[in-house]
Scaffold this motif. Structure first.
Motif, PDB file in Angstrom:
ATOM      1  N   ALA A 106      20.080 -26.641  -9.046  1.00 56.11           N
ATOM      2  CA  ALA A 106      21.145 -27.486  -9.604  1.00 56.11           C
ATOM      3  C   ALA A 106      20.801 -28.058 -10.979  1.00 56.11           C
ATOM      4  O   ALA A 106      21.693 -28.232 -11.835  1.00 56.11           O
ATOM      5  CB  ALA A 106      21.036 -28.763  -8.582  1.00 56.11           C
ATOM      6  N   GLY A 107      19.399 -28.152 -11.189  1.00 56.70           N
ATOM      7  CA  GLY A 107      19.083 -28.602 -12.700  1.00 56.70           C
ATOM      8  C   GLY A 107      19.261 -27.595 -13.769  1.00 56.70           C
ATOM      9  O   GLY A 107      20.136 -27.969 -14.853  1.00 56.70           O
ATOM     10  N   LYS A 134      21.998 -25.587 -13.449  1.00 60.34           N
ATOM     11  CA  LYS A 134      23.449 -25.456 -13.787  1.00 60.34           C
ATOM     12  C   LYS A 134      23.992 -26.771 -14.459  1.00 60.34           C
ATOM     13  O   LYS A 134      24.839 -26.556 -15.449  1.00 60.34           O
ATOM     14  CB  LYS A 134      23.964 -25.693 -12.201  1.00 60.34           C
ATOM     15  CG  LYS A 134      25.580 -25.429 -12.317  1.00 60.34           C
ATOM     16  CD  LYS A 134      26.092 -25.297 -10.878  1.00 60.34           C
ATOM     17  CE  LYS A 134      27.605 -25.318 -10.903  1.00 60.34           C
ATOM     18  NZ  LYS A 134      28.273 -25.102  -9.558  1.00 60.34           N
ATOM     19  N   ALA A 135      23.296 -27.901 -14.084  1.00 62.99           N
ATOM     20  CA  ALA A 135      23.619 -29.131 -14.976  1.00 62.99           C
ATOM     21  C   ALA A 135      23.241 -29.205 -16.281  1.00 62.99           C
ATOM     22  O   ALA A 135      24.197 -29.422 -17.232  1.00 62.99           O
ATOM     23  CB  ALA A 135      22.823 -30.378 -14.327  1.00 62.99           C
TER      24      ALA A 135
END
Length: 151
Positions: free
Chosen positions: A21-22, A24-25
């Protein structure tokens, strides 16, 4: 620059999801692979595919060998290997993966809490970075890909 990252180690928390997620963000160009994290599937894959074993040693041996096919491929293909040592269980397999990554000249990031510092001193010495949190891994990957520091 696309980075291939293999996420090895403990399977009882969501640290892998946090890293994915990190990344991707942050908009990183990262491909991630990992071992099978379904504990039952990982333990029983050998006997499920190659047949039952009445002796637990041979049951585990079959599973370990099948899992090693995936693990070796993931580590060999990776630019960076991240190995997490969790608090709840001893991850002997994670130490082995860190050793393989080091022996194969892979860039190694080790993640664990301060309570494992002494026990993992040799593993830490082989790593290019030792961190405690998934967001630090994302920051390292950002720096490697872009050359920028956390803002």
């Amino acid at each position: 620059m696309t980075l291939s990252v293999y996420l090895s180690g403990e399977i009882h928390t969501d640290w892998r999801d946090e890293i994915v997620a990190g990344c991707k963000a942050a908009g990183l160009d990262v491909t991630v692979s990992a071992p099978v994290t379904d504990h039952a599937a990982s333990d029983d894959c050998g006997v499920a595919i190659m047949g039952a074993e009445p002796n637990k040693f041979w049951h585990d041996n079959k599973g370990a060998k099948l899992n090693a096919i995936r693990t070796r491929k993931g580590i060999q293909d990776a630019d960076i290997v991240v190995v997490r040592f969790g608090d709840k269980y001893k991850q002997w397999n994670a130490a082995f993966d860190a050793g393989l990554a080091s022996a194969w000249g892979k860039s190694l990031i080790v993640m664990h809490g301060p309570d494992h510092q002494h026990a993992l001193k040799e593993v830490d010495a082989a790593a290019l970075a030792v961190v405690e949190r998934p967001e630090q891994v994302v920051q390292i990957l950002t720096y490697v890909e872009r050359g920028t520091l956390p803002g």
